[in-house]
Design an enzyme around this catalytic site. Structure first.
Site, PDB file in Angstrom:
ATOM      1  N   ARG A 173     -37.925   0.155 -30.056  1.00  0.00           N
ATOM      2  CA  ARG A 173     -36.666   0.726 -30.532  1.00  0.00           C
ATOM      3  C   ARG A 173     -35.561  -0.322 -30.418  1.00  0.00           C
ATOM      4  O   ARG A 173     -35.252  -0.798 -29.337  1.00  0.00           O
ATOM      5  CB  ARG A 173     -36.283   1.984 -29.752  1.00  0.00           C
ATOM      6  CG  ARG A 173     -34.970   2.593 -30.265  1.00  0.00           C
ATOM      7  CD  ARG A 173     -34.766   4.050 -29.907  1.00  0.00           C
ATOM      8  NE  ARG A 173     -34.569   4.288 -28.486  1.00  0.00           N
ATOM      9  CZ  ARG A 173     -34.154   5.460 -27.969  1.00  0.00           C
ATOM     10  NH1 ARG A 173     -33.908   6.488 -28.779  1.00  0.00           N
ATOM     11  NH2 ARG A 173     -34.014   5.616 -26.672  1.00  0.00           N
ATOM     12  N   GLU A 184     -30.599  11.846 -35.508  1.00  0.00           N
ATOM     13  CA  GLU A 184     -29.774  12.278 -34.380  1.00  0.00           C
ATOM     14  C   GLU A 184     -28.283  12.243 -34.690  1.00  0.00           C
ATOM     15  O   GLU A 184     -27.458  12.414 -33.793  1.00  0.00           O
ATOM     16  CB  GLU A 184     -30.079  11.407 -33.161  1.00  0.00           C
ATOM     17  CG  GLU A 184     -29.904   9.926 -33.402  1.00  0.00           C
ATOM     18  CD  GLU A 184     -30.384   9.067 -32.230  1.00  0.00           C
ATOM     19  OE1 GLU A 184     -30.767   9.626 -31.185  1.00  0.00           O
ATOM     20  OE2 GLU A 184     -30.362   7.838 -32.374  1.00  0.00           O
ATOM     21  N   ASP A 197     -28.189  13.669 -28.383  1.00  0.00           N
ATOM     22  CA  ASP A 197     -27.349  12.843 -29.256  1.00  0.00           C
ATOM     23  C   ASP A 197     -26.846  13.644 -30.446  1.00  0.00           C
ATOM     24  O   ASP A 197     -25.687  13.512 -30.852  1.00  0.00           O
ATOM     25  CB  ASP A 197     -28.131  11.621 -29.743  1.00  0.00           C
ATOM     26  CG  ASP A 197     -27.829  10.375 -28.918  1.00  0.00           C
ATOM     27  OD1 ASP A 197     -26.641  10.107 -28.658  1.00  0.00           O
ATOM     28  OD2 ASP A 197     -28.776   9.678 -28.524  1.00  0.00           O
ATOM     29  N   ASP A 247     -30.778   9.479 -20.087  1.00  0.00           N
ATOM     30  CA  ASP A 247     -30.370   8.227 -20.712  1.00  0.00           C
ATOM     31  C   ASP A 247     -28.971   8.422 -21.279  1.00  0.00           C
ATOM     32  O   ASP A 247     -28.287   9.385 -20.953  1.00  0.00           O
ATOM     33  CB  ASP A 247     -31.387   7.740 -21.749  1.00  0.00           C
ATOM     34  CG  ASP A 247     -31.492   8.669 -22.966  1.00  0.00           C
ATOM     35  OD1 ASP A 247     -30.654   9.578 -23.120  1.00  0.00           O
ATOM     36  OD2 ASP A 247     -32.421   8.488 -23.766  1.00  0.00           O
TER      37      ASP A 247
END
Length: 720
Positions: A338, A430, A458, A630
């Protein structure tokens, strides 16, 4: 931009951190067939050509947000008109016209992406041990996963092996085998012997024999001394029975079953984004270095457990004797990488005008270059057997930004001499503008799309920020029951299937965030494969093994066929429903609880991010339940508080009071952490200030993102 004193080297007009330049020249490039001059010349041209486009797209985001804010302000005193709102979004280009139906034409996709539904791990690439654990989580011991967690409904007690609990584990596992690979002529608990006759599997039940109901489920065997391993397969996923009559467990089992290994984390995302804290060249070198070790296959780390130290490295492939010859089974998850999104820049490299490089351009070029080490392999353990590189691209807003990502990787492929569409793209759904235009986002990269997914945190953060001026939003915990979130989850799957992702790409669902609550996960996360998702995120290798049982219970590919026949389940109108409280009043206790819950979550995460450079870890929540957190956690919590502040639901004093109270709680939760700096001593450290910034500056942060604040405060701590 924060200026650092990093020594730099000129590379074709780029001012590159000397350490990063050496890493690329001396470690990343050798073995790729790309020489240094070609790389740096091509990279500089790419950066200087595309950085202005990157900036234009970010300016476009801000312009659209301003127009949306203004529309809500103009209509604040009127009843909400959904039709007028939708027409307005079309007028400003937020909603784009939907084109004709189409199907993606992505080629050279590995079976783990296209054909084998299963769990997916996401781990910070900066932690070599975590990265290796994730890569090696392709296979997991079901016995261990059941025994060591609360999956059975309770936790183990004591230090010694509990034979009663062990029998419960064995019974559960054999019941699972009855469902996944049933027998004709008995149940697995009745089997008394497992042998191989030639290459054929022989199962004995007392003096009789039994056979697999589906003979094709048997794929092979291998013997190592007195241990026999039998490979079975169901719904595309492997099951290995370890028959060891002299084994720790097998010696007391009628059939000698010592362990059951399940194919678990079929794929794993090595993360350079939300789960790491990479703010400069030093951090990026760690991330890129671990990715290089994974792609070369030589990453290793020394691990100590008690008095025992050992070296952890990538697992080899496994070989079995099949009825028609040798069967090779991969021992590692297929690894995706990612990259960061389009927003952030990084001081690791400066452009000709002295400005920082867009970090997404840097990630694209360097992570793809590094992946060429895997592409160059022709035998032995490999990541991609189809010659592809899988890059997940987060936080893109609408089709034009996806098209830009496609263009970036086209330029990278040309620069590195790779065939077109070697790089496969993962589109993280997202952001609200991407959700509303998902079909056109997929079309914008239809020859390289290999992944789409949803992410509640998100996506909710962007929902709040986009509609900041629409009014006070519902409490965070109520968002999952709103029309827009249900439409979001269903539309992602439905649109993915309509665009031909089945058999070519992953359609994913988000994270189970409670790694200590496996019984709850077993009960609830089956809804992800039932929803038609052929992958879903889990927080640990153990969770991957338990979640794998869901993909045996649900034939995801068949479920996708059912969903395709049923047609679309949600409308764009549902998706665009704004989750405001709409005049509802909350009690003082409800408001106080919401403030404290959000403040504690922000502080608990931020103190590790800023002070320790830890981007993802198990963080105790306000009730001391460990959650895998996160940056998405900070985004939703900070935007929720910023929204209520803006609309006068709460005051700055209330937030500050809650933050001080929660800082003391977080300090107590981290009291045993070596090197921890308490926030409540003076409430003036960079971590505490970052938490304040996230809330008090949250309304004006681009899309409500946390990265600008976190990077600024982390750099302040590192470089002064």
């Amino acid at each position: 931009m924060m200026t650092t004193t990093t020594p730099r080297i000129d590379k074709s007009g780029l001012q590159v951190s000397a350490d990063l330049a050496r890493f690329i020249d001396e470690q990343a490039l050798p073995g790729t067939s790309v020489d240094a001059a070609r790389f740096w010349n091509g990279f500089s041209a790419l950066v200087h050509d595309l950085a202005p486009r990157n900036a234009d797209l970010l300016a476009r985001r801000e312009a659209i947000q301003t127009e949306i804010d203004d529309w809500h302000l103009r209509h604040r005193d009127r009843p909400f008109d959904a039709d007028a709102y939708r027409a307005f979004l079309s007028e400003i280009g937020y909603l784009v016209p939907e084109g004709e139906d189409f199907a993606i034409d992505t080629t050279n996709v590995d079976p783990e992406i296209a054909l084998v539904p299963g769990p997916q791990l996401v781990v910070p690439i900066t932690n070599a041990r975590y990265a290796l654990n994730a890569a090696n989580a392709r296979w997991g011991n079901l016995y261990n996963a059941l025994y060591g967690t609360d999956a059975l409904g309770d936790l183990p007690t004591g230090q010694e092996y509990d034979t009663s609990r062990g029998q419960r584990v064995i019974d559960w596992a054999k019941g699972f085998l009855d469902q996944a690979v049933p027998l004709s002529g008995g149940a697995w608990r009745d089997v008394t012997e497992v042998t191989i006759d030639g290459n054929d599997l022989v199962l004995k039940v007392d003096d009789d024999t039994a056979s697999l109901s589906d003979g094709a489920a048997y794929e092979g065997w291998v013997r190592d001394g007195g241990t026999l391993r039998v490979l079975l397969r169901h719904n595309g996923l492997g099951i290995v029975l370890v028959i060891a009559p002299d084994g720790t467990i097998g010696k007391d089992d009628a059939m000698g079953l010592d362990a059951v290994y399940l194919e678990s984390a079929v794929s794993a995302i090595m993360d350079c984004e939300d789960s790491v804290a990479c703010v400069d060249a030093e951090d990026k070198i760690v991330a890129y270095g671990n990715w290089l070790g994974l792609m070369r296959g030589d990453l290793s780390v020394e691990v100590s457990k008690g008095d025992h130290t050992f070296t952890r490295a990538l697992n080899p492939d496994m070989e079995f004797n099949g009825p028609d010859g040798l069967v090779t089974v991969k021992g590692r998850a297929l690894m995706l990488i990612r990259n960061v999104g389009h927003l952030m820049t990084n001081p690791a490299i400066l452009m000709r005008d002295g400005s920082e490089i867009p970090e997404g351009l840097m990630d694209a070029a360097i992570t793809t270059l590094i992946a060429m080490h895997d592409l160059s392999k022709t035998s032995g353990p490999r990541n991609s057997v189809r010659g592809s590189v899988y890059v997940v691209k987060p936080k893109m807003h609408g089709p034009e930004e996806v098209a830009f990502a496609d263009e970036i990787f086209t330029r990278v492929e040309t620069m590195l001499g790779l065939p077109a569409n070697t790089v496969k793209l993962g589109i993280m759904d997202e952001e609200r503008r991407t959700s509303a235009n998902l079909k056109e986002c997929i079309r914008a990269a239809k020859s390289r799309v290999a992944f789409i997914n949803t992410g509640f945190l998100d996506r909710t953060g962007d929902e709040i920020h986009t509609s900041m001026e629409a009014g006070p939003m519902l409490p965070k915990g109520e968002m999952k029951s709103t029309p827009w979130i249900n439409a979001y989850e269903d539309r992602n799957v439905d649109i993915g299937l309509a665009c031909g992702l089945q058999g070519r790409a992953q359609i994913g669902k988000g994270m189970w965030a409670m790694p200590d609550r496996m019984a709850d996960m077993l009960a609830q996360k089956i809804e992800h494969p039932r929803a038609g998702a052929n992958c879903a995120w889990v927080p640990s290798p153990t969770a991957a093994t338990l979640h794998a049982t869901h993909y045996h219970a649900i034939d995801v590919l068949a479920r996708q066929e059912e969903l395709k026949e049923g047609g679309s389940r949600a409308s764009l109108g549902d998706l665009l429903t704004i989750p405001v409280m709409d005049g509802r009043n909350l009690s003082e206790d409800q408001i106080a609880a919401e403030i404290e819950n959000n403040a504690q979550g922000i502080l608990g995460y931020v103190v590790r991010w800023i002070d320790a450079g830890v981007g993802c870890s198990k963080v105790p929540d306000i009730n001391d339940v460990g959650l895998m957190e996160d940056r998405a956690t900070c985004r939703i919590s900070s935007q929720a508080l910023a929204n209520w502040l803006h609309h006068g639901v709460i005051s700055r004093d209330q937030v500050e009071g809650a933050m001080r109270k929660m800082a003391a709680k977080v300090d107590a939760q981290n009291a045993g952490t070596p090197g921890y700096t308490p926030m409540a001593l003076g409430f003036d450290g960079p971590a505490y200030k970052a938490a304040q910034d996230l809330v008090f500056e949250g309304r004006v942060q681009s899309s409500g993102y946390t990265e600008p604040v976190l990077h600024r405060r982390r750099l302040e701590l590192k470089h002064g």
